[in-house]
Enzyme design. Structure first.
Site, PDB file in Angstrom:
ATOM      1  N   ASP A 138       0.833  -1.206   0.000  1.00 18.38           N
ATOM      2  CA  ASP A 138       0.000   0.000   0.000  1.00 18.38           C
ATOM      3  C   ASP A 138       0.870   1.261   0.000  1.00 18.38           C
ATOM      4  O   ASP A 138       2.009   1.241   0.477  1.00 18.38           O
ATOM      5  CB  ASP A 138      -0.915  -0.014   1.234  1.00 18.38           C
ATOM      6  CG  ASP A 138      -2.074   0.975   1.093  1.00 18.38           C
ATOM      7  OD1 ASP A 138      -2.381   1.394  -0.040  1.00 18.38           O
ATOM      8  OD2 ASP A 138      -2.664   1.325   2.130  1.00 18.38           O
TER       9      ASP A 138
ATOM     10  N   HIS B 105       2.099   3.348  -9.103  1.00 16.24           N
ATOM     11  CA  HIS B 105       1.847   1.933  -9.399  1.00 16.24           C
ATOM     12  C   HIS B 105       2.966   1.352 -10.259  1.00 16.24           C
ATOM     13  O   HIS B 105       3.368   0.206 -10.071  1.00 16.24           O
ATOM     14  CB  HIS B 105       0.495   1.765 -10.104  1.00 16.24           C
ATOM     15  CG  HIS B 105      -0.679   2.182  -9.269  1.00 16.24           C
ATOM     16  ND1 HIS B 105      -0.790   1.838  -7.936  1.00 16.24           N
ATOM     17  CD2 HIS B 105      -1.789   2.914  -9.549  1.00 16.24           C
ATOM     18  CE1 HIS B 105      -1.928   2.331  -7.452  1.00 16.24           C
ATOM     19  NE2 HIS B 105      -2.538   3.003  -8.403  1.00 16.24           N
TER      20      HIS B 105
ATOM     21  N   SER C 155      -7.670  -5.578  -4.701  1.00 17.24           N
ATOM     22  CA  SER C 155      -8.715  -6.148  -3.845  1.00 17.24           C
ATOM     23  C   SER C 155     -10.059  -6.108  -4.548  1.00 17.24           C
ATOM     24  O   SER C 155     -10.261  -5.350  -5.518  1.00 17.24           O
ATOM     25  CB  SER C 155      -8.806  -5.371  -2.520  1.00 17.24           C
ATOM     26  OG  SER C 155      -9.472  -4.137  -2.715  1.00 17.24           O
TER      27      SER C 155
ATOM     28  N   LEU D 261      10.576 -20.928  -4.781  1.00 19.05           N
ATOM     29  CA  LEU D 261       9.734 -19.947  -4.096  1.00 19.05           C
ATOM     30  C   LEU D 261       8.391 -19.923  -4.818  1.00 19.05           C
ATOM     31  O   LEU D 261       8.355 -19.929  -6.048  1.00 19.05           O
ATOM     32  CB  LEU D 261      10.395 -18.557  -4.170  1.00 19.05           C
ATOM     33  CG  LEU D 261       9.541 -17.327  -3.809  1.00 19.05           C
ATOM     34  CD1 LEU D 261       9.197 -17.315  -2.324  1.00 19.05           C
ATOM     35  CD2 LEU D 261      10.278 -16.027  -4.164  1.00 19.05           C
TER      36      LEU D 261
ATOM     37  N   ARG E  58       2.241  -4.750   6.164  1.00 20.13           N
ATOM     38  CA  ARG E  58       1.479  -3.752   5.413  1.00 20.13           C
ATOM     39  C   ARG E  58       2.304  -2.478   5.358  1.00 20.13           C
ATOM     40  O   ARG E  58       2.656  -1.911   6.396  1.00 20.13           O
ATOM     41  CB  ARG E  58       0.115  -3.452   6.035  1.00 20.13           C
ATOM     42  CG  ARG E  58      -0.658  -2.435   5.157  1.00 20.13           C
ATOM     43  CD  ARG E  58      -2.091  -2.220   5.579  1.00 20.13           C
ATOM     44  NE  ARG E  58      -2.744  -1.324   4.614  1.00 20.13           N
ATOM     45  CZ  ARG E  58      -4.002  -1.402   4.217  1.00 20.13           C
ATOM     46  NH1 ARG E  58      -4.771  -2.351   4.706  1.00 20.13           N
ATOM     47  NH2 ARG E  58      -4.501  -0.546   3.341  1.00 20.13           N
TER      48      ARG E  58
ATOM     49  N   SER F 213      -7.992  -4.746   5.458  1.00 21.18           N
ATOM     50  CA  SER F 213      -8.627  -4.458   4.166  1.00 21.18           C
ATOM     51  C   SER F 213      -9.065  -5.714   3.406  1.00 21.18           C
ATOM     52  O   SER F 213      -8.847  -5.828   2.199  1.00 21.18           O
ATOM     53  CB  SER F 213      -7.690  -3.599   3.300  1.00 21.18           C
ATOM     54  OG  SER F 213      -7.435  -2.358   3.926  1.00 21.18           O
TER      55      SER F 213
ATOM     56  N   GLU G  88       2.105 -13.174  12.564  1.00 19.97           N
ATOM     57  CA  GLU G  88       2.711 -11.998  13.198  1.00 19.97           C
ATOM     58  C   GLU G  88       2.511 -10.787  12.280  1.00 19.97           C
ATOM     59  O   GLU G  88       2.816 -10.847  11.084  1.00 19.97           O
ATOM     60  CB  GLU G  88       4.209 -12.230  13.438  1.00 19.97           C
ATOM     61  CG  GLU G  88       4.506 -13.342  14.423  1.00 19.97           C
ATOM     62  CD  GLU G  88       3.949 -13.057  15.814  1.00 19.97           C
ATOM     63  OE1 GLU G  88       3.938 -11.882  16.247  1.00 19.97           O
ATOM     64  OE2 GLU G  88       3.533 -14.017  16.488  1.00 19.97           O
TER      65      GLU G  88
END
Ligand code: IPE
Ligand code: IPE
Ligand code: MG
Length: 252
Positions: free
Chosen positions: A25, A42, A70, A136, A189, A197, A208
């Site tokens: 964010d 962005h 989202s 990964l 975040r 959110s 955590e």
């Protein structure tokens, strides 16, 4: 191997988190501060995705999950949404070959039906191409919502066992869109807000949490290491007492 039990087992202290989940964010504010249009933030944000993927691979993180869009982000102005879609497409086009060469598996989760068919096809191809990579796993959450995920899991569970009225948590978890991954150890975040959110609601039960004011386009390796360092200082108890953790075998 059972993947839904990270709330049961206490990982050794000071370990590298196996799974990091990030709400990226602050792109818009990063740009506005520089008198640039939001979309410049962005674009820079996409560069940071590349760098955090690399950093996680180098550090031995096994799963990296990134909230890219989202289910509520459709509420943004149409031209910002379309720039985000275009950036997503070009990043997929450009990065998948490199990811594959580095043995990175790519997954995209969320309600993809709302994306245009070209993008859906690109996602399916990228997932297919990288499916057997093991170093990964990078998951992009796109048109994702934690509540959507729980509802679609319930629908699948009920469809798979008609007439059954009682279910366990593990049975439901098997139908969540990230059932292939352990639950996140570390949530990050960026951008200063301290909220979820509608990100991974079920899976964050014992994760955590780490919040930083740093805007996503400024989230460099040092910022990642600060988050991991904070995680490594913490004592994860999963409901037990601190004393029990000294002899975890007896305690469980
Ligand atoms: C995060 O940055 C990227 C997306 C939600 C797609 P924002 O665009 O939310 O940036 P801010 O929060 O407005 O600064
Ligand atoms: C969360 O960021 C979603 C993503 C980063 C993709 P938002 O900027 O949309 O969240 P709110 O609106 O501040 O809660
Ligand atoms: Mg935001």
């Amino acid at each position: 191997m059972k993947h839904t039990s990270s709330t049961q087992d206490v990982p050794a202290a000071a370990m590298m988190p196996r799974h990091i989940a990030i709400i990226m964010d602050g792109n818009g504010r990063w740009a506005t501060r520089r008198f640039l249009p939001r979309v410049a933030g962005h674009a820079k944000g996409v560069e940071m995705v590349r760098s955090v993927v690399e950093a996680c691979a180098l550090r031995g993180v096994e799963y990296l999950t990134l909230f890219a869009f989202s289910s509520e982000n459709w509420r943004r102005p149409a031209d910002e949404v379309s720039v985000l879609m275009r950036l997503f497409m070009t990043a997929l086009e450009r990065e998948v070959t490199k990811m594959h060469a580095n043995s990175i598996r790519l997954k995209v989760v969320g309600d993809l039906s709302r994306f245009d068919s070209k993008l859906q096809e690109m996602i399916a191809n990228a997932e297919r191409r990288t499916a057997h990579n093991t170093r990964l796993t990078v998951t992009i959450c796109a048109n994702y919502g934690g509540r959507w995920d729980i509802v679609q899991a319930v629908e699948k569970l009920v469809a798979a066992s008609p007439g059954v009225g009682k279910f366990t948590e593990d049975q439901l978890a098997l139908h969540l869109s990230m059932a292939y991954a352990p639950e996140p150890d570390l949530f990050i975040r960026t951008g200063g807000e301290e909220r979820i959110s509608n990100f991974l609601l079920w899976q964050l039960a014992y994760t955590e949490m780490y919040f930083t004011d740093t805007y996503w386009p400024d989230f460099d390796d040092a910022a990642l290491d600060a988050a991991i360092g904070s995680y490594q200082q913490r004592e994860r108890r999963f409901g037990r007492t601190s004393e029990q953790l000294i002899e975890p075998k007896k305690a469980s």
